[in-house]
Design a protein around this motif. Structure first.
Motif, PDB file in Angstrom:
ATOM      1  N   UNK A  33       0.830  -1.207   0.000  1.00 42.91           N
ATOM      2  CA  UNK A  33       0.000   0.000   0.000  1.00 42.91           C
ATOM      3  C   UNK A  33       0.864   1.257   0.000  1.00 42.91           C
ATOM      4  N   UNK A  34       2.033   1.204   0.667  1.00 42.65           N
ATOM      5  CA  UNK A  34       2.901   2.369   0.816  1.00 42.65           C
ATOM      6  C   UNK A  34       4.341   1.949   0.581  1.00 42.65           C
ATOM      7  N   UNK A  35       5.081   2.790  -0.112  1.00 39.61           N
ATOM      8  CA  UNK A  35       6.518   2.584  -0.295  1.00 39.61           C
ATOM      9  C   UNK A  35       7.209   3.861   0.154  1.00 39.61           C
ATOM     10  N   UNK A  36       8.172   3.738   1.049  1.00 42.92           N
ATOM     11  CA  UNK A  36       8.966   4.874   1.489  1.00 42.92           C
ATOM     12  C   UNK A  36      10.363   4.676   0.915  1.00 42.92           C
ATOM     13  N   UNK A  37      10.835   5.674   0.182  1.00 39.26           N
ATOM     14  CA  UNK A  37      12.148   5.559  -0.460  1.00 39.26           C
ATOM     15  C   UNK A  37      12.872   6.896  -0.391  1.00 39.26           C
ATOM     16  N   UNK A  38      14.179   6.836  -0.368  1.00 38.85           N
ATOM     17  CA  UNK A  38      14.970   8.070  -0.397  1.00 38.85           C
ATOM     18  C   UNK A  38      14.993   8.610  -1.826  1.00 38.85           C
ATOM     19  N   UNK A  39      15.273   9.881  -1.949  1.00 39.32           N
ATOM     20  CA  UNK A  39      15.401  10.469  -3.285  1.00 39.32           C
ATOM     21  C   UNK A  39      16.497   9.767  -4.070  1.00 39.32           C
ATOM     22  N   UNK A  40      17.608   9.479  -3.403  1.00 38.38           N
ATOM     23  CA  UNK A  40      18.716   8.815  -4.086  1.00 38.38           C
ATOM     24  C   UNK A  40      18.316   7.421  -4.557  1.00 38.38           C
ATOM     25  N   UNK A  41      17.541   6.706  -3.731  1.00 39.44           N
ATOM     26  CA  UNK A  41      17.074   5.373  -4.119  1.00 39.44           C
ATOM     27  C   UNK A  41      16.158   5.421  -5.334  1.00 39.44           C
TER      28      UNK A  41
END
Length: 106
Positions: free
Chosen positions: A10-18
């Motif tokens: 439902x949700x994905x949290x990722x860094x900008x670099x990733x």
């Protein structure tokens, strides 16, 4: 990321670099909504980060995929940063940079 590609999350949290490093995988995922924290990092339309995040899809199952940019500093920066952040969140909502600048830059 593998689970997001198969629609199991439902949700994905990722860094900008990733996201930038894996943009080919991220742009293939049918996002329903994209929220970018610290959106002031998208302030320069000529950076790799901005270019990568612009590649994320704008629609899901025929409906617009909303993009939200969270920031507390955009208004205190300059006009081009405001334009770039808005252009990422809602592409072309302010028109091209040059005419926008000609109208609003004093």
């Amino acid at each position: 990321l593998r689970q997001a590609e198969t629609s199991l999350l439902e949700v994905v949290v990722a860094s900008y670099d990733g996201v930038r490093r894996n943009i080919d995988r991220f742009k293939g995922i049918p996002w329903r909504c994209i929220i970018a924290d610290e959106a002031h990092k998208l302030k320069n339309a000529e950076t790799q980060l901005y270019s990568s995040l612009r590649k994320l899809p704008l629609s899901f199952e025929g409906r617009r995929c909303p993009r939200f940019g969270l920031t507390g500093t955009i208004v205190q920066n300059d006009l081009k940063e405001l334009w770039a952040t808005m252009d990422w969140a809602s592409p072309n909502c302010l028109g091209p940079w040059k005419p926008f600048k000609d109208i609003f830059d004093d």
